[in-house]
Enzyme design. Structure first.
Site, PDB file in Angstrom:
ATOM      1  N   THR A 175       0.882  -1.171   0.000  1.00  0.00           N
ATOM      2  CA  THR A 175       0.000   0.000   0.000  1.00  0.00           C
ATOM      3  C   THR A 175       0.912   1.211   0.000  1.00  0.00           C
ATOM      4  OG1 THR A 175      -1.724  -1.095   1.284  1.00  0.00           O
ATOM      5  CG2 THR A 175      -1.647   1.286   1.475  1.00  0.00           C
ATOM      6  N   ARG A 203     -14.044  -7.331  -0.356  1.00  0.00           N
ATOM      7  CA  ARG A 203     -13.290  -7.153   0.897  1.00  0.00           C
ATOM      8  C   ARG A 203     -12.685  -5.735   0.935  1.00  0.00           C
ATOM      9  NH1 ARG A 203      -7.681  -5.722   1.951  1.00  0.00           N
ATOM     10  NH2 ARG A 203      -7.113  -6.567   3.970  1.00  0.00           N
ATOM     11  N   GLY A 205     -10.037  -3.409   3.098  1.00  0.00           N
ATOM     12  CA  GLY A 205      -9.004  -3.431   4.127  1.00  0.00           C
ATOM     13  C   GLY A 205      -9.119  -2.194   4.993  1.00  0.00           C
ATOM     14  N   ASP A 206      -8.022  -1.850   5.632  1.00  0.00           N
ATOM     15  CA  ASP A 206      -8.002  -0.656   6.484  1.00  0.00           C
ATOM     16  C   ASP A 206      -7.867   0.637   5.690  1.00  0.00           C
ATOM     17  OD1 ASP A 206      -5.456  -1.623   5.715  1.00  0.00           O
ATOM     18  OD2 ASP A 206      -4.492  -0.402   7.251  1.00  0.00           O
ATOM     19  N   THR A 226       0.081   0.217   6.632  1.00  0.00           N
ATOM     20  CA  THR A 226       0.153  -0.811   5.599  1.00  0.00           C
ATOM     21  C   THR A 226       0.248  -2.146   6.333  1.00  0.00           C
ATOM     22  OG1 THR A 226       2.564  -0.824   5.523  1.00  0.00           O
ATOM     23  CG2 THR A 226       1.454   0.690   4.031  1.00  0.00           C
TER      24      THR A 226
HETATM   25  N1  ASP Z   1      -3.439  -2.609   4.273  1.00  0.00           N
HETATM   26  C1  ASP Z   1      -3.845  -3.015   2.964  1.00  0.00           C
HETATM   27  C2  ASP Z   1      -5.049  -3.866   3.048  1.00  0.00           C
HETATM   28  O1  ASP Z   1      -5.198  -4.615   3.985  1.00  0.00           O
HETATM   29  C3  ASP Z   1      -2.839  -3.772   2.185  1.00  0.00           C
HETATM   30  C4  ASP Z   1      -1.445  -3.659   2.577  1.00  0.00           C
HETATM   31  O2  ASP Z   1      -0.985  -2.673   3.044  1.00  0.00           O
HETATM   32  O3  ASP Z   1      -0.730  -4.611   2.394  1.00  0.00           O
HETATM   33  O4  ASP Z   1      -5.810  -3.853   2.114  1.00  0.00           O
END
Ligand code: ASP
Length: 315
Positions: A175, A203, A205-206, A226
């Site tokens: 990210t 889905r 994510g955060d 991330t």
């Molecule tokens: N945090 C991001 C998510 O869960 C992806 C990542 O940073 O790897 O979608």
């Protein structure tokens, strides 16, 4: 007050130049972070943000992005959107004109089109290859008709979705987090991602969840994450980090405590954050012990991005 500056996470810091240029010209933190984020989104070499992002389990690229203004505490976020060249610009439009904070899926796409956000095909040879490799591995015989989705569903069921996801989690993340402070002392933060590779459709994510993967408040600082997004959602990591500073912790103490909060969830997957305080200090932190934590920094006098080493907070 600190000199205007911009920081970000990524393997190289080159993308910060675009934001630094805006700060040099007296532009706002919001404009600077959008410009820098777009650089990452249009880079086809990266497989976790924008162009070239690894698709979901059905082979569709779904993007998440968010942006927050530290002065007004206004925020905009989009989740699971398809077909936009720069997902961050759709999030920015939500911040600017929508009476909402978070739009997802078809509604977010409708909004982005109505706002004139640039459309684009984000798939690349590499993103298609990775998906094909997954199919080859997942399915002994790939059905050549349109009805292959049931086969994937069967695969997911057979594998036990939770275990399958845990197995993916460590290697399939990435990210971009970017934050800046401008000459008025205003801060802003941006996050953009294609999310966990081969994630379940729909889905989130955060990254598009304000408070989880992104938070910014001029009075205290900003934080973004991330890593395995489910963890930052459960711990409200970004808002909590800023809240810890509000309640008297230093930037480093707050970041370290947030990483310990992640360990406390006792769930597989790593988490990382970057953060700034209102004095212009910067930090990055990771729950992992086996990987360097770092972020890139440029202020208005920097010639090149400076690599700043952060802290490791292993269990
Ligand atoms: N945090 C991001 C998510 O869960 C992806 C990542 O940073 O790897 O979608």
């Amino acid at each position: 007050m600190a000199k205007p500056f911009i920081i970000g996470t990524f393997n190289s810091g080159e993308f910060l130049h675009a934001g630094q240029k805006i700060l040099n010209e007296g532009g706002t933190a919001i404009d600077a972070i959008v410009a820098a984020t777009k650089q990452v989104e249009e880079n086809p070499k990266d497989t976790s943000v924008g162009m070239g992002g690894i698709p979901n389990i059905f082979g569709v690229q779904e993007m998440d992005a968010s942006i927050m203004c530290g002065k007004t505490l206004k925020a905009g976020a989009v989740g699971a959107i398809k077909g936009f060249r720069y997902p961050i610009t759709v999030a920015e439009k939500v911040l600017e004109v929508a009476p909402h904070v978070l739009l997802v899926g078809a509604g977010a796409e409708f909004f982005g089109k109505a706002m004139g956000c640039e459309l684009g095909d984000l798939s690349t040879d590499r993103s298609r290859e990775v998906y094909q490799a997954f199919l080859d591995d997942a399915l002994e015989e790939l059905p050549d008709d349109e009805a292959f989705k049931p086969y994937i569903i069967e695969y997911v069921q057979k594998q036990n979705l939770r275990k399958w996801y845990d197995r993916l989690a460590d290697d399939h993340h990435g990210t971009v987090n970017i934050m800046a402070m401008d000459s008025d002392g205003n801060m802003a933060s941006a996050v953009s991602t294609s999310g966990t590779a081969l994630k379940f459709p729909g889905r989130l994510g955060d990254s598009p969840i304000i408070g989880a993967g992104n938070y910014c408040d001029n009075r205290h600082g900003a934080a973004a994450c991330t890593g395995r997004g489910e963890l930052a959602i459960r711990a409200s990591t970004a808002r909590t980090l800023v809240g810890y500073m509000e309640n008297g912790m230093t930037l480093e103490e707050a970041a370290a405590q947030c990483m310990r909060d992640i360990h406390n969830l006792k769930t597989p997957g790593g988490m990382n954050c970057i953060a700034i305080d209102r004095e212009g200090n910067t930090i990055s932190a990771t729950t992992r012990g086996d990987r360097e934590s770092y972020h890139w920094y440029m202020d208005v006098d920097s010639k090149e991005p400076e690599k700043r080493i952060g802290i490791n907070v292993p269990e």
